[in-house]
Design a protein around this motif. Structure first.
Motif, PDB file in Angstrom:
ATOM      1  N   LEU A 161       0.860  -1.179   0.000  1.00  0.00           N
ATOM      2  CA  LEU A 161       0.000   0.000   0.000  1.00  0.00           C
ATOM      3  C   LEU A 161       0.899   1.232   0.000  1.00  0.00           C
ATOM      4  O   LEU A 161       1.750   1.375   0.880  1.00  0.00           O
ATOM      5  CB  LEU A 161      -0.896   0.024   1.245  1.00  0.00           C
ATOM      6  N   LYS A 162       0.706   2.097  -0.948  1.00  0.00           N
ATOM      7  CA  LYS A 162       1.499   3.321  -1.017  1.00  0.00           C
ATOM      8  C   LYS A 162       0.737   4.463  -0.359  1.00  0.00           C
ATOM      9  O   LYS A 162      -0.419   4.728  -0.683  1.00  0.00           O
ATOM     10  CB  LYS A 162       1.798   3.665  -2.474  1.00  0.00           C
ATOM     11  N   HIS A 163       1.377   5.126   0.596  1.00  0.00           N
ATOM     12  CA  HIS A 163       0.774   6.272   1.275  1.00  0.00           C
ATOM     13  C   HIS A 163       1.678   7.476   1.043  1.00  0.00           C
ATOM     14  O   HIS A 163       2.761   7.574   1.614  1.00  0.00           O
ATOM     15  CB  HIS A 163       0.624   5.993   2.772  1.00  0.00           C
ATOM     16  N   THR A 164       1.214   8.404   0.202  1.00  0.00           N
ATOM     17  CA  THR A 164       2.032   9.562  -0.146  1.00  0.00           C
ATOM     18  C   THR A 164       1.952  10.656   0.906  1.00  0.00           C
ATOM     19  O   THR A 164       2.824  11.527   0.972  1.00  0.00           O
ATOM     20  CB  THR A 164       1.592  10.151  -1.491  1.00  0.00           C
ATOM     21  N   GLY A 165       0.874  10.655   1.722  1.00  0.00           N
ATOM     22  CA  GLY A 165       0.693  11.704   2.711  1.00  0.00           C
ATOM     23  C   GLY A 165       0.112  12.980   2.135  1.00  0.00           C
ATOM     24  O   GLY A 165      -0.104  13.951   2.866  1.00  0.00           O
ATOM     25  N   GLN A 166      -0.195  12.999   0.839  1.00  0.00           N
ATOM     26  CA  GLN A 166      -0.687  14.218   0.200  1.00  0.00           C
ATOM     27  C   GLN A 166      -2.176  14.441   0.444  1.00  0.00           C
ATOM     28  O   GLN A 166      -2.622  15.567   0.632  1.00  0.00           O
ATOM     29  CB  GLN A 166      -0.421  14.156  -1.309  1.00  0.00           C
ATOM     30  N   HIS A 167      -2.960  13.366   0.453  1.00  0.00           N
ATOM     31  CA  HIS A 167      -4.411  13.515   0.548  1.00  0.00           C
ATOM     32  C   HIS A 167      -4.939  13.291   1.966  1.00  0.00           C
ATOM     33  O   HIS A 167      -5.851  13.985   2.413  1.00  0.00           O
ATOM     34  CB  HIS A 167      -5.091  12.543  -0.418  1.00  0.00           C
ATOM     35  N   TYR A 168      -4.369  12.333   2.683  1.00  0.00           N
ATOM     36  CA  TYR A 168      -4.860  12.023   4.025  1.00  0.00           C
ATOM     37  C   TYR A 168      -3.678  11.899   4.988  1.00  0.00           C
ATOM     38  O   TYR A 168      -3.419  10.830   5.543  1.00  0.00           O
ATOM     39  CB  TYR A 168      -5.652  10.711   4.018  1.00  0.00           C
ATOM     40  N   PRO A 169      -2.953  12.989   5.225  1.00  0.00           N
ATOM     41  CA  PRO A 169      -1.746  12.894   6.060  1.00  0.00           C
ATOM     42  C   PRO A 169      -2.034  12.497   7.503  1.00  0.00           C
ATOM     43  O   PRO A 169      -1.196  11.881   8.150  1.00  0.00           O
ATOM     44  CB  PRO A 169      -1.152  14.308   5.979  1.00  0.00           C
ATOM     45  N   ASP A 170      -3.215  12.847   8.026  1.00  0.00           N
ATOM     46  CA  ASP A 170      -3.512  12.571   9.429  1.00  0.00           C
ATOM     47  C   ASP A 170      -3.860  11.109   9.689  1.00  0.00           C
ATOM     48  O   ASP A 170      -3.979  10.697  10.841  1.00  0.00           O
ATOM     49  CB  ASP A 170      -4.672  13.448   9.917  1.00  0.00           C
ATOM     50  N   ASP A 171      -4.062  10.339   8.630  1.00  0.00           N
ATOM     51  CA  ASP A 171      -4.475   8.946   8.809  1.00  0.00           C
ATOM     52  C   ASP A 171      -3.293   8.006   8.990  1.00  0.00           C
ATOM     53  O   ASP A 171      -3.474   6.804   9.168  1.00  0.00           O
ATOM     54  CB  ASP A 171      -5.307   8.489   7.604  1.00  0.00           C
TER      55      ASP A 171
END
Length: 398
Positions: A161-171
């Motif tokens: 799973l790639k999490h860029t932090g751009q759309h949902y950084p608080d998650d």
């Protein structure tokens, strides 16, 4: 020039050292090899492209001939291929094309060991180190490598799973991530990726959460702990062990209710961490749905999980100690601008404060199919009465 003439373990070890020194991408590029798609040499906790190592090792053993080009030998399992030659010298060659769930589990744990061994001082790895072993492999958020993982599940099984932090950084936090379902124009593919991620949970297979840090990558071993389809959320936890129970539906009534008890703790004496918060949100959404019952707002990205007995007051992370609220109303609730009467189930505004209309409360009575626990509602209401100087109006045990 035949690969079966490779017999020197020292030559192989020199090739391994050069791979580590240059990095996999530069090593393969220098000698004209592509990344492995199936077979890997495992050595000292690290994985290497088996065919590339064999070809370069040949050149170390026979300097006058030089490395064996990739088109001059096979990297498969035939008698004249690289794998039997490497094994004959005592090296371990692994097949990443797992045929059973247990083999896939072991492969993923081996990949994790490799990623740990390749971390720099900041705990990061190169993008190639992630891709070379198949921990992640495309531009989409969910990586399944369906052609490989379909062997163990018809939907394939999510690997990364790639999490860029751009759309949902608080998650994203140190304990895990609330991962949002993909929403693209390719609806059929989106659904397939969601099902493949659920398959990882059902089969108790770990996956990798990949984060971007410039040209480096962070990687965490993770497990799908649960999901909620209406809010399109996966709960993913970091760690070495799979969850005891997968939260695939509302289970809030399966255990006795206790108003107190959470895992709130302090790190370095000052920073408060809340390891249960993501799970609490998912379970609140599972119990009530991702809709604020007081305003009617049903956009999951705008709805939060509000504690009745607060986390700071030792309140439990049981979903029955919570309610879904839109983010603005959650702030008003925590500021004691209103409370919910446990007897009437109606919201009451703070005397002298903004009215229910001012706060956007258009549906003041809770009409949920499932309600919060009465003990939690009563505790919060009594706290509100005390805060507003009206504690004598309702007995504390009512």
């Amino acid at each position: 020039m035949r690969i079966k003439d490779l017999t020197s373990t020292a030559a192989v070890e020199k090739a391994l050292a050069e791979y580590d020194s240059r990095g996999g991408q530069a090593f393969r590029s220098r000698y004209g090899f592509g990344p492995s798609t199936q077979y890997y040499l495992s050595h000292a906790g690290r994985l290497y492209d088996a065919k590339a190592i064999a070809g370069v090792a040949y050149g170390y053993q026979y300097p006058s001939d030089g490395p064996l080009p990739h088109d001059k030998f096979s990297g498969g399992e035939a008698a004249s291929s690289a794998n039997p030659v490497l094994r004959a010298m005592g090296f371990t060659v692994l097949d990443s094309h797992s045929k059973t769930v247990e083999a896939e589990r072991q492969w993923r744990l081996t990949v994790w060991e490799n990623l740990l061994a390749r971390q720099d001082d900041s705990g990061l790895v190169t993008a190639d180190a992630v891709r070379a072993v198949g921990a992640y492999g495309n531009f989409r958020g969910i990586w399944t490598d369906k052609s490989r993982t379909q062997r163990i599940h018809p939907d394939g099984v999510t690997i990364g799973l790639k999490h860029t932090g751009q759309h949902y950084p608080d998650d994203l936090n140190e304990n895990g991530v609330l991962y949002h379902y993909p929403v693209t124009r390719q609806r059929g593919r989106d659904l397939g990726e969601v099902n493949a991620t659920k398959a990882a949970a059902a089969l108790r297979l770990p996956l990798f959460v990949i984060t971007e840090h410039g040209d480096r990558r962070g990687a965490k071993l993770a497990w799908v702990e649960g999901w909620e389809d209406r809010s399109s959320l996966f709960l993913v936890k970091f760690g070495d062990t799979s969850p005891v129970q997968v939260l695939d539906r509302d289970r809030s009534e399966e255990q006795p209710f206790e108003l107190e008890g959470n895992r709130r703790r302090r790190r370095n004496g000052t920073v408060v961490t809340r390891p249960d918060q993501a799970r609490f949100k998912l379970e609140v959404f599972q119990r009530y749905g991702p809709r604020c019952p007081l305003t009617g707002i049903a956009v999951p990205q705008m709805v939060e999980a509000a504690h009745l007995r607060g986390d700071a007051d030792g309140g439990t992370s049981d979903a029955r100690n919570g309610l879904p609220m839109n983010a603005a109303l959650h702030r008003a609730f925590d500021a004691h601008l209103f409370a919910i009467n446990p007897e009437t189930l109606c919201a009451e505004a703070r005397p002298g404060g903004p009215s229910l209309d001012d706060m956007g409360i258009t549906q003041p009575k809770l009409t949920l199919e499932r309600l919060p626990h009465s003990d939690a509602l009563r505790w919060r209401y009594n706290e509100w009465l005390r805060y507003t100087g009206r504690e004598g109006e309702v007995p504390a045990d009512q």
